[in-house]
Design a protein around this motif. Structure first.
Motif, mmCIF file in Angstrom:
data_model
loop_
_atom_site.group_PDB
_atom_site.id
_atom_site.type_symbol
_atom_site.label_atom_id
_atom_site.label_comp_id
_atom_site.label_asym_id
_atom_site.label_seq_id
_atom_site.Cartn_x
_atom_site.Cartn_y
_atom_site.Cartn_z
ATOM 1 N N LYS A 64 71.408 -19.658 -35.727
ATOM 2 C CA LYS A 64 71.046 -18.330 -36.232
ATOM 3 C C LYS A 64 72.272 -17.645 -36.833
ATOM 4 O O LYS A 64 72.149 -16.891 -37.803
ATOM 5 C CB LYS A 64 70.383 -17.483 -35.154
ATOM 6 C CG LYS A 64 71.279 -17.007 -34.035
ATOM 7 C CD LYS A 64 70.472 -16.192 -33.045
ATOM 8 C CE LYS A 64 71.327 -15.598 -31.939
ATOM 9 N NZ LYS A 64 70.506 -14.781 -31.032
ATOM 10 N N GLU A 65 73.454 -17.940 -36.297
ATOM 11 C CA GLU A 65 74.678 -17.373 -36.867
ATOM 12 C C GLU A 65 74.883 -17.879 -38.296
ATOM 13 O O GLU A 65 75.231 -17.101 -39.190
ATOM 14 C CB GLU A 65 75.889 -17.736 -35.987
ATOM 15 C CG GLU A 65 75.913 -17.052 -34.651
ATOM 16 C CD GLU A 65 75.051 -17.715 -33.574
ATOM 17 O OE1 GLU A 65 74.914 -17.139 -32.492
ATOM 18 O OE2 GLU A 65 74.501 -18.824 -33.817
ATOM 19 N N HIS A 66 74.640 -19.157 -38.488
ATOM 20 C CA HIS A 66 74.759 -19.748 -39.816
ATOM 21 C C HIS A 66 73.767 -19.089 -40.784
ATOM 22 O O HIS A 66 74.123 -18.737 -41.911
ATOM 23 C CB HIS A 66 74.526 -21.260 -39.717
ATOM 24 C CG HIS A 66 74.607 -21.971 -41.025
ATOM 25 N ND1 HIS A 66 73.912 -23.114 -41.271
ATOM 26 C CD2 HIS A 66 75.286 -21.704 -42.153
ATOM 27 C CE1 HIS A 66 74.161 -23.528 -42.498
ATOM 28 N NE2 HIS A 66 74.996 -22.685 -43.058
ATOM 29 N N GLY A 112 74.865 -5.370 -37.911
ATOM 30 C CA GLY A 112 75.376 -5.818 -36.622
ATOM 31 C C GLY A 112 75.300 -7.323 -36.474
ATOM 32 O O GLY A 112 76.209 -7.960 -35.929
ATOM 33 N N ALA A 113 74.216 -7.902 -36.985
ATOM 34 C CA ALA A 113 74.047 -9.354 -36.908
ATOM 35 C C ALA A 113 75.101 -10.073 -37.743
ATOM 36 O O ALA A 113 75.616 -11.119 -37.327
ATOM 37 C CB ALA A 113 72.645 -9.746 -37.374
ATOM 38 N N VAL A 114 75.434 -9.522 -38.890
ATOM 39 C CA VAL A 114 76.446 -10.137 -39.747
ATOM 40 C C VAL A 114 77.780 -10.190 -39.012
ATOM 41 O O VAL A 114 78.465 -11.221 -39.004
ATOM 42 C CB VAL A 114 76.571 -9.393 -41.097
ATOM 43 C CG1 VAL A 114 77.841 -9.786 -41.843
ATOM 44 C CG2 VAL A 114 75.349 -9.654 -41.963
ATOM 45 N N SER A 116 78.331 -10.174 -35.751
ATOM 46 C CA SER A 116 78.232 -11.176 -34.684
ATOM 47 C C SER A 116 78.260 -12.589 -35.247
ATOM 48 O O SER A 116 78.958 -13.463 -34.720
ATOM 49 C CB SER A 116 76.938 -10.981 -33.892
ATOM 50 O OG SER A 116 76.959 -9.750 -33.216
ATOM 51 N N ALA A 117 77.515 -12.814 -36.310
ATOM 52 C CA ALA A 117 77.428 -14.153 -36.889
ATOM 53 C C ALA A 117 78.768 -14.621 -37.435
ATOM 54 O O ALA A 117 79.170 -15.764 -37.206
ATOM 55 C CB ALA A 117 76.369 -14.170 -37.994
ATOM 56 N N LEU A 118 79.469 -13.748 -38.146
ATOM 57 C CA LEU A 118 80.727 -14.153 -38.768
ATOM 58 C C LEU A 118 81.833 -14.418 -37.754
ATOM 59 O O LEU A 118 82.817 -15.086 -38.062
ATOM 60 C CB LEU A 118 81.177 -13.113 -39.797
ATOM 61 C CG LEU A 118 80.332 -13.070 -41.070
ATOM 62 C CD1 LEU A 118 80.796 -11.949 -41.980
ATOM 63 C CD2 LEU A 118 80.347 -14.407 -41.792
ATOM 64 N N LEU A 119 81.659 -13.917 -36.542
ATOM 65 C CA LEU A 119 82.649 -14.175 -35.493
ATOM 66 C C LEU A 119 82.361 -15.476 -34.743
ATOM 67 O O LEU A 119 83.140 -15.872 -33.881
ATOM 68 C CB LEU A 119 82.690 -13.001 -34.513
ATOM 69 C CG LEU A 119 83.212 -11.688 -35.097
ATOM 70 C CD1 LEU A 119 83.071 -10.569 -34.087
ATOM 71 C CD2 LEU A 119 84.641 -11.824 -35.587
ATOM 72 N N GLY A 120 81.262 -16.150 -35.096
ATOM 73 C CA GLY A 120 80.847 -17.362 -34.401
ATOM 74 C C GLY A 120 81.738 -18.558 -34.680
ATOM 75 O O GLY A 120 82.518 -18.575 -35.630
ATOM 76 N N LYS A 121 81.607 -19.567 -33.860
ATOM 77 C CA LYS A 121 82.427 -20.789 -33.948
ATOM 78 C C LYS A 121 81.718 -21.942 -34.678
ATOM 79 O O LYS A 121 82.295 -23.006 -34.847
ATOM 80 C CB LYS A 121 82.793 -21.258 -32.533
ATOM 81 C CG LYS A 121 83.594 -20.248 -31.755
ATOM 82 C CD LYS A 121 85.051 -20.539 -31.895
ATOM 83 C CE LYS A 121 85.845 -19.649 -30.950
ATOM 84 N NZ LYS A 121 86.931 -18.997 -31.608
#
Length: 190
Positions: A64-66, A112-114, A116-121
């Motif tokens: 979902k982050e992608h 907010g989702a952006v 969170s997503a952009l901080l993902g691994k």
């Protein structure tokens, strides 16, 4: 009959039909986000909203982050910086930062989702972060002109990244962040 349009994606090149599916998934993700928030978003929910199978969605998006990072990337890539009549490079650089900061300002859940997503691994998110960073760098360099100091461009990029996190964590609205970015960039560039 013309050849099908081929578009780049994070994971592979797309035919026109595949690009349409990815676009539908992106629009569906925004709709699901508005109802369920980022915590409640799943690829399966987005696929159902888009009218495609979950397996199909997973061929395009690893997480979902992608998916959310791709939505932001497409929004950024699809909206060039508005032309700025000013000959002042500071005004042009501020215009770039404001424009990018306000890309998701109209949708709090997506914003907010952006963040969170952009901080993902996720490696696919890391690839998108690189593309997004290169695009922002290119726009700032173009705004500042051929004599742009790389250290100043880097400082503006860090300023933007910090502002994105601040807005994404709810410490300020995106409009407030755009205003803060403008004041801070002007101070940095003076």
């Amino acid at each position: 009959m013309s050849n099908p349009v081929v578009r780049e994606s994070t994971r592979r090149r797309l035919s026109a039909k595949q690009a349409d599916t990815v676009d539908r998934l992106g629009r569906a993700a925004v709709e699901v986000l508005s109802r369920a928030g980022f915590a409640g978003l799943t690829i399966r929910m987005v696929a159902a909203q888009a009218g495609v199978g979950a397996a199909t969605a997973y061929t395009y998006f690893s997480s979902k982050e992608h998916l959310v990072a791709e939505v932001f990337w497409r929004r950024l890539a699809g909206t060039p910086t508005p032309p700025h009549a000013s000959t002042d490079p500071v005004d042009r650089a501020v215009g770039v930062l404001r424009h990018i900061a306000l890309l998701v300002a109209d949708d709090a859940e997506l914003a907010g989702a952006v963040t969170s997503a952009l901080l993902g691994k996720d490696p696919d998110v890391e690839a998108l972060r690189l593309q997004i960073g290169m695009e922002i760098n290119k726009r700032l360099n173009a705004a500042l002109g051929p004599d742009a100091d790389p250290a100043v461009v880097e400082a503006l990029e860090v300023l933007y990244a910090g502002a994105l996190v601040r807005a994404g964590t709810g410490h300020a609205s995106y409009q407030e962040i755009a205003d803060l970015l403008e004041r801070s960039a002007r101070r940095l560039l003076s």
